[in-house]
Motif scaffolding. Structure first.
Motif, PDB file in Angstrom:
ATOM      1  N   GLU A  66       0.231 -15.819  -1.518  1.00 48.36           N
ATOM      2  CA  GLU A  66       0.590 -14.674  -2.370  1.00 48.36           C
ATOM      3  C   GLU A  66       0.238 -15.033  -3.807  1.00 48.36           C
ATOM      4  O   GLU A  66       0.336 -16.204  -4.206  1.00 48.36           O
ATOM      5  CB  GLU A  66       2.087 -14.389  -2.265  1.00 48.36           C
ATOM      6  CG  GLU A  66       2.485 -13.932  -0.871  1.00 48.36           C
ATOM      7  CD  GLU A  66       3.987 -13.816  -0.664  1.00 48.36           C
ATOM      8  OE1 GLU A  66       4.397 -13.054   0.217  1.00 48.36           O
ATOM      9  OE2 GLU A  66       4.747 -14.513  -1.374  1.00 48.36           O
TER      10      GLU A  66
ATOM     11  N   GLN B 178       1.726  -8.014  -7.281  1.00 51.84           N
ATOM     12  CA  GLN B 178       1.554  -9.092  -6.294  1.00 51.84           C
ATOM     13  C   GLN B 178       0.643  -8.683  -5.134  1.00 51.84           C
ATOM     14  O   GLN B 178       0.729  -7.555  -4.632  1.00 51.84           O
ATOM     15  CB  GLN B 178       2.922  -9.496  -5.726  1.00 51.84           C
ATOM     16  CG  GLN B 178       2.873 -10.757  -4.867  1.00 51.84           C
ATOM     17  CD  GLN B 178       4.247 -11.142  -4.314  1.00 51.84           C
ATOM     18  OE1 GLN B 178       5.010 -10.259  -3.919  1.00 51.84           O
ATOM     19  NE2 GLN B 178       4.550 -12.418  -4.306  1.00 51.84           N
TER      20      GLN B 178
ATOM     21  N   GLU C 179      -1.459 -10.307  -1.386  1.00 51.94           N
ATOM     22  CA  GLU C 179      -1.464 -11.387  -0.395  1.00 51.94           C
ATOM     23  C   GLU C 179      -2.787 -11.357   0.340  1.00 51.94           C
ATOM     24  O   GLU C 179      -3.312 -10.283   0.664  1.00 51.94           O
ATOM     25  CB  GLU C 179      -0.314 -11.189   0.602  1.00 51.94           C
ATOM     26  CG  GLU C 179      -0.339 -12.231   1.719  1.00 51.94           C
ATOM     27  CD  GLU C 179       0.853 -12.111   2.659  1.00 51.94           C
ATOM     28  OE1 GLU C 179       2.008 -12.159   2.181  1.00 51.94           O
ATOM     29  OE2 GLU C 179       0.613 -11.947   3.863  1.00 51.94           O
TER      30      GLU C 179
ATOM     31  N   GLY D 138       4.783 -17.118  -2.475  1.00 53.11           N
ATOM     32  CA  GLY D 138       4.917 -18.178  -1.484  1.00 53.11           C
ATOM     33  C   GLY D 138       3.568 -18.618  -0.952  1.00 53.11           C
ATOM     34  O   GLY D 138       2.568 -17.909  -1.051  1.00 53.11           O
TER      35      GLY D 138
ATOM     36  N   ARG E 110      12.463 -20.275  -6.626  1.00 49.59           N
ATOM     37  CA  ARG E 110      12.017 -19.526  -5.442  1.00 49.59           C
ATOM     38  C   ARG E 110      12.773 -19.960  -4.185  1.00 49.59           C
ATOM     39  O   ARG E 110      13.096 -19.105  -3.343  1.00 49.59           O
ATOM     40  CB  ARG E 110      10.501 -19.723  -5.261  1.00 49.59           C
ATOM     41  CG  ARG E 110       9.963 -19.107  -3.993  1.00 49.59           C
ATOM     42  CD  ARG E 110       8.457 -19.246  -3.823  1.00 49.59           C
ATOM     43  NE  ARG E 110       8.154 -18.962  -2.436  1.00 49.59           N
ATOM     44  CZ  ARG E 110       7.970 -19.868  -1.497  1.00 49.59           C
ATOM     45  NH1 ARG E 110       7.975 -21.159  -1.798  1.00 49.59           N
ATOM     46  NH2 ARG E 110       7.765 -19.511  -0.246  1.00 49.59           N
TER      47      ARG E 110
ATOM     48  N   TRP F  75      13.508 -14.579   0.658  1.00 48.08           N
ATOM     49  CA  TRP F  75      12.552 -14.654   1.766  1.00 48.08           C
ATOM     50  C   TRP F  75      11.675 -15.907   1.648  1.00 48.08           C
ATOM     51  O   TRP F  75      10.486 -15.884   1.956  1.00 48.08           O
ATOM     52  CB  TRP F  75      11.680 -13.386   1.850  1.00 48.08           C
ATOM     53  CG  TRP F  75      12.415 -12.203   2.370  1.00 48.08           C
ATOM     54  CD1 TRP F  75      13.749 -11.964   2.297  1.00 48.08           C
ATOM     55  CD2 TRP F  75      11.859 -11.069   3.056  1.00 48.08           C
ATOM     56  NE1 TRP F  75      14.058 -10.775   2.895  1.00 48.08           N
ATOM     57  CE2 TRP F  75      12.911 -10.197   3.358  1.00 48.08           C
ATOM     58  CE3 TRP F  75      10.557 -10.709   3.441  1.00 48.08           C
ATOM     59  CZ2 TRP F  75      12.719  -8.994   4.038  1.00 48.08           C
ATOM     60  CZ3 TRP F  75      10.364  -9.507   4.100  1.00 48.08           C
ATOM     61  CH2 TRP F  75      11.434  -8.666   4.397  1.00 48.08           C
TER      62      TRP F  75
ATOM     63  N   ARG G 264      12.481 -14.499   8.180  1.00 44.47           N
ATOM     64  CA  ARG G 264      11.703 -14.823   6.984  1.00 44.47           C
ATOM     65  C   ARG G 264      12.499 -15.604   5.941  1.00 44.47           C
ATOM     66  O   ARG G 264      12.023 -15.827   4.837  1.00 44.47           O
ATOM     67  CB  ARG G 264      11.104 -13.549   6.377  1.00 44.47           C
ATOM     68  CG  ARG G 264       9.996 -12.978   7.219  1.00 44.47           C
ATOM     69  CD  ARG G 264       9.351 -11.764   6.622  1.00 44.47           C
ATOM     70  NE  ARG G 264       8.303 -11.256   7.488  1.00 44.47           N
ATOM     71  CZ  ARG G 264       8.503 -10.572   8.606  1.00 44.47           C
ATOM     72  NH1 ARG G 264       9.728 -10.292   9.003  1.00 44.47           N
ATOM     73  NH2 ARG G 264       7.485 -10.159   9.342  1.00 44.47           N
TER      74      ARG G 264
HETATM   75  N1  GLU Z   1       7.380 -13.718  -1.488  1.00 46.87           N
HETATM   76  C1  GLU Z   1       8.065 -14.472  -0.472  1.00 46.87           C
HETATM   77  C2  GLU Z   1       7.963 -15.968  -0.780  1.00 46.87           C
HETATM   78  O1  GLU Z   1       8.147 -16.333  -1.885  1.00 46.87           O
HETATM   79  C3  GLU Z   1       7.535 -14.184   0.919  1.00 46.87           C
HETATM   80  C4  GLU Z   1       7.581 -12.755   1.353  1.00 46.87           C
HETATM   81  C5  GLU Z   1       6.943 -12.580   2.726  1.00 46.87           C
HETATM   82  O2  GLU Z   1       7.582 -12.873   3.742  1.00 46.87           O
HETATM   83  O3  GLU Z   1       5.765 -12.249   2.759  1.00 46.87           O
HETATM   84  O4  GLU Z   1       7.703 -16.780   0.073  1.00 46.87           O
END
Ligand code: GLU
Ligand code: MG
Length: 438
Positions: free
Chosen positions: A129, A180, A182, A229, A285, A291, A303
């Motif tokens: 991400e 954001q 991914e 993440g 984080r 998550w 998650r």
């Molecule tokens: N943004 C979340 C992290 O910091 C993950 C979200 C997701 O499960 O895609 O890992």
């Protein structure tokens, strides 16, 4: 431009998780493939803010950064952007022995440990991400068509570049967080899993940059928003390449080697966390309800688990076995993908060797569990700061056995020099500093 003057960049990910190296004229490729480019030991102590940590090497010593023909990416020139020719390499002593601080050599050693002890290979992919630091947040654009459409102009060249680099594009999306995105890729084997992660980060920054954007993989850019993440998807193969992660008779579908491999990761997660989540802000984080991961738990499709057993979408048993994988969620892009993967594989191999079962699969909000209940279930709250993670890292005999006492000391000194740069800054300022680097 003639090939004589075109430059080839050869680099390696370092303790700061950054790709650093040197370049040489493409006309010299044949000889450089053999002898590499000169490298200086003290470079390993250049932290992510460009100050130099205490170094055992001082001004002394010489090494060679030697390109690996298997880890190469080329892109044709595009508009103003010159062609790109990048290779990853290993940092070696001048007699060709791996240097103890070469991240890629550690990963190769981890893979051969797993092969030697358990006759297993690793097949996987990093899921990343990232955010556009310059973009203005658009309300309502999480996963939206509008969010996708506004990114399409740079996302398609990115997909083309990934494919050209031999990285199989899987999905691209406007992620939940403000600004954001991914990008996910298909799995590959062994060292290439980490090589592709390093190349993907470089490509995202290069290509978004060509479109006038500043992208950042920093773990948190805005303390009030979600984090970025890195989820490391892994599965195991036997030495003939057959998938061995799945067992249809297990309630959660995990084979015995996969259970022990995960058990090894979770038993050592607090000790290797300084390699997986290696920035001060990584620990913003790694808190409940983001998550990410706050405990060393195994979750089935959860998650908030440090290791999550991922869903597969097929009813054909052979295809399920081939796809079955788990993801490690306690990682971010301040980590060298090579060091992070090496640590997971060393820990996983120890789990297989010592038959370390993981704690029971959780489906609960563990932040509501009192400590004694957590401990009784074989779990802990993970370290809550980089300093705490470094203490667990340095106190670990296992980590010293895998990476060597000298590496542990140098890494801890490196990271403490990074923390020193941040002294006196508030959280938002720290995020901004990391946002510029990663
Ligand atoms: N943004 C979340 C992290 O910091 C993950 C979200 C997701 O499960 O895609 O890992
Ligand atoms: Mg995501």
């Amino acid at each position: 431009m003639s090939d004589d003057n075109r430059l080839v960049f050869v680099g390696a990910t370092d303790l700061a998780g950054l790709l650093r190296g040197k370049s040489f004229p493409a006309s010299e490729r044949t000889s450089r493939m053999r002898k590499g480019v000169g490298w200086t030991p003290t470079n390993v102590q250049i932290n992510c803010f460009n100050t130099i940590a205490e170094t055992p090497f001082g001004a002394l010593g010489d090494l060679a950064l030697v390109p690996d023909p298997e880890a190469r990416l080329t892109l044709a020139a595009e508009g103003e952007a010159p062609a790109l020719d990048v290779m990853l390499g290993d940092i070696l002593y001048l007699d060709g022995q791996p240097w103890e601080f070469c991240t890629r050599s550690h990963l190769k050693r981890a893979l051969s440990t797993l092969r030697g002890k358990a006759e297993l290979e690793v097949f996987g992919a990093f899921e990343h991400e990232f955010m556009l630091r310059d973009a203005v947040p658009v309300p309502g654009d999480s996963y939206s068509f509008r969010g996708f459409r506004s990114a399409q102009a740079w996302a398609e060249p990115l997909i083309a570049a990934l494919r050209h680099a031999g990285i199989a594009p899987d999905t691209f999306m406007k992620e939940y967080g403000a600004r954001q995105y991914e990008v996910t890729c298909g799995p590959t084997m062994g060292v290439a899993v980490a090589d592709q992660a390093a190349l993907l980060r470089m490509l995202v920054q290069d290509i978004t940059g060509r479109f006038g954007h500043q992208s950042s993989f920093a773990p948190i850019l805005d303390p009030s928003d979600v984090g970025n993440g890195v989820h490391i998807h892994l599965s195991l193969r036997d030495t003939d390449g057959h998938p061995v992660t799945h067992d249809a008779d297990d309630p959660h579908g995990l084979s015995e080697p996969a259970r022990y491999f995960i058990g090894g990761i979770l038993a050592h997660l607090d000790q290797i966390l300084a390699l997986l989540a290696p920035s001060e802000i990584s620990y913003l984080r790694l808190t409940p309800h983001r998550w990410s991961a706050a405990f060393n738990n195994l979750g089935f499709r959860d998650r908030e688990a440090a290791v999550r057993i991922c869903p597969v979408s097929n009813l054909d048993p052979a295809k399920v076995a081939a796809q079955y994988n788990f993801e490690v969620r306690a990682c971010d892009a301040a980590a060298s993908p090579h060091l992070a993967l090496a640590a997971l594989i060393f820990a996983g191999a120890a789990g297989v060797r010592d038959r370390i079962g993981p704690p029971g699969v959780t489906e609960d909000d563990l932040s509501l569990w009192p400590e004694d209940r957590l401990h009784a279930a074989g779990m802990i709250r993970l370290p809550q700061s980089l300093s705490e993670a470094l203490e667990a890292f340095e106190a670990s005999d296992a980590v010293r056995g895998w990476f060597g006492a000298d590496f542990v000391k140098v890494y801890a000194d490196h990271k403490r020099s990074e923390l020193k740069v941040l002294e006196g800054l508030d959280t938002a300022e720290k995020c901004a500093r990391y946002g510029e680097v990663y």
